[in-house]
Scaffold this active site. Structure first.
Site, mmCIF file in Angstrom:
data_model
loop_
_atom_site.group_PDB
_atom_site.id
_atom_site.type_symbol
_atom_site.label_atom_id
_atom_site.label_comp_id
_atom_site.label_asym_id
_atom_site.label_seq_id
_atom_site.Cartn_x
_atom_site.Cartn_y
_atom_site.Cartn_z
ATOM 1 N N ASN A 264 38.458 -19.113 51.457
ATOM 2 C CA ASN A 264 37.581 -18.581 51.071
ATOM 3 C C ASN A 264 37.519 -17.023 52.351
ATOM 4 O O ASN A 264 35.996 -17.236 52.116
ATOM 5 C CB ASN A 264 35.899 -19.752 50.403
ATOM 6 C CG ASN A 264 35.433 -19.997 52.094
ATOM 7 O OD1 ASN A 264 36.667 -19.916 53.039
ATOM 8 N ND2 ASN A 264 34.059 -20.590 52.290
ATOM 9 N N LEU B 262 38.451 -10.054 53.187
ATOM 10 C CA LEU B 262 37.917 -8.932 53.688
ATOM 11 C C LEU B 262 37.568 -7.756 52.724
ATOM 12 O O LEU B 262 38.451 -7.752 51.762
ATOM 13 C CB LEU B 262 39.084 -8.357 54.724
ATOM 14 C CG LEU B 262 38.473 -7.230 55.605
ATOM 15 C CD1 LEU B 262 38.947 -6.734 57.191
ATOM 16 C CD2 LEU B 262 38.603 -5.524 55.055
ATOM 17 N N HIS C 239 23.604 -19.533 53.580
ATOM 18 C CA HIS C 239 24.451 -18.204 54.639
ATOM 19 C C HIS C 239 25.248 -17.871 52.923
ATOM 20 O O HIS C 239 26.789 -17.083 53.147
ATOM 21 C CB HIS C 239 25.421 -19.332 55.411
ATOM 22 C CG HIS C 239 26.637 -19.940 54.585
ATOM 23 N ND1 HIS C 239 26.097 -20.612 53.402
ATOM 24 C CD2 HIS C 239 28.111 -20.304 54.879
ATOM 25 C CE1 HIS C 239 27.666 -21.647 53.104
ATOM 26 N NE2 HIS C 239 28.353 -20.604 53.652
ATOM 27 N N GLY C 240 25.624 -17.763 51.966
ATOM 28 C CA GLY C 240 26.184 -17.392 51.198
ATOM 29 C C GLY C 240 25.819 -17.673 49.709
ATOM 30 O O GLY C 240 24.525 -18.594 49.182
ATOM 31 N N HIS D 264 28.229 -19.267 60.478
ATOM 32 C CA HIS D 264 27.181 -20.212 59.978
ATOM 33 C C HIS D 264 27.412 -21.570 59.682
ATOM 34 O O HIS D 264 27.695 -21.978 58.989
ATOM 35 C CB HIS D 264 27.417 -19.533 58.660
ATOM 36 C CG HIS D 264 28.261 -19.195 57.435
ATOM 37 N ND1 HIS D 264 28.442 -17.975 57.647
ATOM 38 C CD2 HIS D 264 29.680 -19.433 58.073
ATOM 39 C CE1 HIS D 264 28.922 -17.819 56.477
ATOM 40 N NE2 HIS D 264 30.516 -18.977 57.178
ATOM 41 N N ASN D 265 28.748 -21.650 61.215
ATOM 42 C CA ASN D 265 28.815 -23.348 61.237
ATOM 43 C C ASN D 265 29.045 -24.132 62.567
ATOM 44 O O ASN D 265 29.832 -23.357 63.685
ATOM 45 C CB ASN D 265 29.874 -23.822 60.171
ATOM 46 C CG ASN D 265 29.929 -23.563 59.207
ATOM 47 O OD1 ASN D 265 29.530 -24.126 58.195
ATOM 48 N ND2 ASN D 265 30.901 -23.191 58.365
ATOM 49 N N PRO E 47 27.250 -13.432 52.016
ATOM 50 C CA PRO E 47 28.249 -13.240 50.653
ATOM 51 C C PRO E 47 28.279 -13.611 49.398
ATOM 52 O O PRO E 47 27.490 -14.896 49.609
ATOM 53 C CB PRO E 47 29.727 -13.680 51.733
ATOM 54 C CG PRO E 47 29.834 -14.123 52.932
ATOM 55 C CD PRO E 47 27.579 -14.267 52.872
#
Length: 988
Positions: free
Chosen positions: A699, A702, A911-912, A833-834, A885
């Site tokens: 995953n 860019l 976070h997504g 985000h981890n 994202p």
């Protein structure tokens, strides 16, 4: 589905509470931030994991799940939890379609528990599926074969042989991916002492047989509709070459134990009885044949008369009923008796007796699932496995004949049995007992159980345990022989012990020498009992963690490798979803517009793809690091990258912690928890050096994006976003294989320290995946040292990729728009985000230092909180930007933190989009080429290293990012600033 009845609504239909009584050990409630639509789509496992996290020592406030939450390893992905820095813990659990290159002779296990050599797969007359591990659901599954290819071995190419502690051996190319507890690792990167995940079942070799079992002539005396039904499902003619034969043999075996064929309201029906989970597995098999079956659950009274007395009570009865008369007739033709089996004579059908061994295996596995006992142990020793059946007295001889037939089938697998009668007042009862460790091991490894999940998992675990026990005893026996030889040569007990000290202790050697040897070798006193082995090693679905005892590179004695493409792969969040990977995201803005970029978009993507190395350790290397340089990366992160010329000083003011965790932890006074350069093993260094500055696969991406909608014009302008249509760039990648290796080197230490946590705090950790260490211990500090070193690597990685992306824009648009500064290419923000971080938050009116775990979650600090922690404030007067994202086909968001987030979620948000479909399921459903074409039709171009990766990331595989953002906005824990939509995607 979520246990909605247990959830308490808090506010706005987006904030919910999971009460402490959901699980007895919970110390705090759970808090779920999601719309009702998202709640309905969450797996029950998410709520169980929220509850499990709430049981950990030192937790404050809530165990939190955000709207993008889905089932993870230990913590849910999209989970947040904060623990006291003195009385709490740190847990690594809080922070795919593969082509496998295998040596000829490799045994590939099929759906029917038989194996085929990889080179023979293309020659098979059947289209059997292969057995796979569905990591999402924690169970085995099966997959169609997409292709089998062969390729020649390149000059000087070596193979790798890996051997596990139970003796399992695999040989393949260096890039063959192997599943570990932390995710997939290439075979060439595995070292002795590493852990891998295995499926502990040997099975038997697939054997082809020609001919027909049943055809139209066997149904001449029945209604033509019956034949039509069976022909429509390709059940008639039934040939030996049809893979359905294995399924039918399994069903028949189970039916001869817990099935009933009889008339109901004048209509022939087939029913099965047992545990609901067992019958659901059976239902899957029936449905794979095109046969519908319905579950019926009811309460009933029972009376049981045994030799020791009469018992009665109430029980829940579960029936799986097949209404199809046609299928019932097929089963009768295959040997299923009609009427009460206890009153009906029958035998093992002749076609089973004549079948290849793999078909017999399926019949026996179904029969033992119904009437066989589950394997049990007395400490280290397995107790007999019994098959029990009963008949009325007049049919005793028939019962003996049937049981002897079963015994003969088992003997073909090398399994010896004992038949004996059991006292019963009502009927004649016989037990067929599999006695002795070797016989039991053969049964579990070659036959096993189907359908019954408990029996199956226990059987798989027991086989792995017995194989391990066998290997340990063999090693000890060889050590005894070696010690005796050394003593005979030297006369020295010390030298004899030194020769075998890695296997046995000195007392063992003394017994060998002074007592004249050891007549029978036993396992050592510290060898785990079966129960302890299960607790420490067995994963959901019966898969087992084993240690690698040997890895060696070899010159292939063959001229080709074989590649298998399957339509199913393991979900990679076992690797990406844990702290060690420190995945993160960065957004940059430009002053260009979509109209400026669109004419040269394809050229831009090609240029970025060429300039930014992708994939797993891409051969296209922009940087060649020395070991000392990599150690500098571990200590200084993005600051190192900028000093080396990858970007500008101003970039650092727009990166979480300035991209340097050493500085961050020195600023708050917790430097002993900051990164260290001595936490990396030799293997981590070897993996990290070539991968710095690479995008990665899965995953990671860019994207070239444009501003689609502006919600907060003032905040957007402060970030440099002035208008819709303005071009932005998003980079999503992390610490690559380096982060995985550095922290997995420490994971086993964390697993061992969990017992100390349980003793220290007087608790029982409810999930072994929640391995943790008490804060303040050396284990916790070393883990933080490793995690923060990996975080610095990730910050440096994104900084370098951003620099090459700027260069790509200049390469394509420089003649028209000038350099990167002229184009206004600037970092808006970069955030992990981890992560688990030490932060100060108010608790009960008092400021306290906490360890905040954000797994698949993003920090969302207020401006005041940024300043309090010595963090850069990227935009004066604004809270911290939050980057969300989405998927390739919809969009992404920039949000900002809020005071509400500081009060309720420890300054955290989503976070997504979060997945709704595993990578395996996405690849089953979508073709990468089709996804790319559809995206291009929408104006979105894709440049990827492989099309399967595009299929994995198909837009329908993700939650609706708009719904996710709506949930956090209505909950008040983030405020939307802009929405971004993709126009170009680069994937590794």
């Amino acid at each position: 589905m979520a246990p909605k009845s247990m959830l308490k609504h808090i506010r706005n239909n987006v904030v919910w509470e999971l009460p402490e009584d959901y699980k007895g050990c919970m110390k705090v409630p759970g808090r779920i931030y999601a719309t009702e639509k998202l709640i309905d789509g969450m797996e029950k496992g998410v709520f169980d994991q929220v509850a499990n996290v709430a049981c950990l020592p030192g937790i404050y406030g809530y165990s939190i799940a955000l709207p993008d939450a889905h089932y993870g390893y230990g913590f849910p992905i999209g989970g947040v939890a904060a623990f006291d820095v003195e009385e709490g813990v740190v847990s690594p659990g809080g922070v795919g379609y593969d082509i496998n290159c295998l040596a000829p002779g490799t045994k590939i296990l099929t759906e029917h528990g038989c194996w085929v050599k990889v080179e023979d797969l293309p020659k098979m007359l059947t289209d059997q599926k292969l057995k796979v591990y569905d990591v999402d659901e924690g169970r085995e599954d099966d997959s169609e074969i997409k292709f089998v290819m062969e390729r020649g071995i390149e000059e000087d190419e070596r193979a790798v042989v890996l051997v596990t502690e139970s003796g399992l051996t695999i040989e393949g190319s260096e890039d063959h991916p192997v599943l570990t507890p932390e995710g997939y690792v290439e075979l060439g990167e595995i070292e002795e002492g590493d852990l891998v995940v295995v499926y502990p079942f040997e099975g038997v070799e697939y054997e082809e047989k020609e001919g027909t079992i049943l055809d139209e002539s066997d149904f001449e005396d029945v209604d033509p509709q019956v034949l039509r039904y069976l022909e429509e499902r390709d059940l008639i003619p039934l040939r030996w070459s049809d893979p359905k034969v294995g399924t039918l043999a399994r069903i028949l075996g189970f039916a001869m134990g817990d099935g009933h064929l009889g008339e109901q309201a004048g209509r022939l029906t087939l029913s099965f009885y047992g545990d609901e989970r067992t019958l659901r597995e059976l239902k899957r098999d029936l449905e794979s044949l095109g046969v519908k079956a319905n579950l019926h659950v009811r309460k009933r009274r029972y009376e049981i008369e045994t030799a020791s007395g009469r018992y009665e009570g109430e029980a829940t009865s579960v029936e799986l009923r097949v209404a199809s008369r046609s299928f019932a007739l097929l089963m009768e033709k295959l040997g299923m008796p009609r009427g009460r089996k206890v009153e009906t004579p029958y035998k093992v059908p002749d076609w089973i007796k004549e079948a290849p061994l793999w078909v017999k295996r399926n019949f026996l596995a179904g029969l033992f699932a119904a009437d066989g006992s589950v394997v049990k142990f007395k400490r280290y020793t397995p107790l007999p496995i019994n098959l029990t059946q009963a008949k009325v007295e007049e049919l005793e001889e028939n019962l003996r004949e049937f049981m002897n037939d079963v015994a003969k089938l088992l003997r073909e697998f090398g399994i010896e049995t004992t038949l004996y009668e059991v006292k019963s007042k009502k009927n004649v009862v016989y037990k067929l007992a599999i006695v002795g460790e070797e016989n039991i091991k053969r049964f579990l490894g070659k036959v096993g159980y189907e359908y019954d999940p408990e029996k199956k998992v226990e059987g798989l675990a027991a086989y792995a345990y017995l194989k391990l026990k066998e290997r340990v005893k063999k090693d000890r026996k060889e050590a005894a022989e070696t010690a005796a030889e050394v003593y005979e040569e030297t006369g020295s007990i010390t030298k004899a012990h030194e020769a075998v000290a890695d296997v046995v202790n000195r007392r063992f050697v003394e017994r060998v020498v002074y007592d004249g040897g050891i007549s029978s070798v036993r396992v050592p006193e510290d060898f785990p009992t079966f129960e302890r082995f299960k607790e420490e090693r067995v994963l959901a679905g019966g898969f087992v963690i084993e240690e690698v005892v040997e890895v060696k590179g070899v010159e292939p004695e063959y001229d080709r490798f074989y590649d298998i493409g399957v339509c199913h792969g393991a979900h990679n969040f076992i690797a990406d979803g844990v702290v060690v990977h420190n995945c993160g995201v960065r957004v940059m803005k430009t002053d260009l517009t979509e109209d400026d970029v669109r004419p040269k978009l394809r050229e831009l993507l090609e240029t970025i793809f060429r300039n930014v190395p992708a994939g797993l350790g891409s051969r296209h290397r922009r940087v060649r690091l020395s070991t000392q340089e990599l150690r500098q990366v571990m200590l200084y992160g993005a600051e190192w990258a900028v000093e080396e010329g990858f970007g500008f000083d101003e970039d650092l003011d727009h990166i979480e912690s300035r991209g340097n965790m050493t500085h961050a932890y020195e600023t708050i006074g917790w430097e002993e928890y900051g990164p260290r350069d001595d936490v990396a093993s030799k293997r981590a260094i070897e993996r990290g050096r070539p991968q710095l500055g690479t995008l990665g696969s899965g995953n990671h991406f860019l994207e070239v994006q444009v501003v689609d909608e502006i919600y907060d014009k003032e905040a957007a302008e402060k970030m440099g976003i002035r208008e819709e249509g303005q071009v932005t760039i998003m980079v999503h990648t992390g610490s690559r294989g380096f982060g995985h290796q550095v922290c997995s080197d420490h994971l086993r230490i964390m697993e061992r320290s969990m017992r100390d946590v349980e003793r220290r705090f007087g608790v029982r950790i409810p999930d072994r995946q929640l391995a943790c260490a008490a804060m303040g211990t050396d284990e916790a500090k070393r883990y933080f040292n490793a995690m923060n070193a990996a975080a610095n690597y990730a910050f440096a990685n994104r900084q370098m990729i951003s620099h090459w992306t700027r260069e790509s824009f200049v390469e394509v648009f420089g003649d028209e728009y000038g350099d990167a500064d002229d184009m206004g290419i600037e970092v808006i923000y970069d955030i992990a985000h981890n992560m688990a971080k030490i932060e100060k938050h108010p608790v009960d009116g008092e400021e306290r230092w906490l360890v905040v775990h954000r797994k698949g979650a993003t920090r969302a600090f207020s401006e005041e909180a940024l300043k309090k922690h010595g963090e850069p404030v990227p935009f004066e007067g604004l809270p911290q930007p939050v980057l969300i994202p989405g998927d390739m086909g919809t969009g992404s968001y920039i949000l900002i933190g809020t005071e509400k987030a500081m009060e309720e979620t420890w300054g955290s948000t989503c976070h997504g989009a979060g997945r709704t479909m595993s990578r395996a399921a996405a690849k089953r459903k979508f073709w990468g080429e089709d996804v790319a074409r559809e995206l291009e039709r929408q104006g979105i171009l894709v440049k990827a290293a492989s099309m399967p990766v595009v299929a994995e990331e198909a837009p329908p595989a993700y939650k609706d990012v708009d719904e996710v953002v709506r949930a956090v906005a209505e909950a008040g824990i983030s405020d939307p600033v802009v929405r971004l939509r993709p126009i170009g995607v680069v994937k590794g």
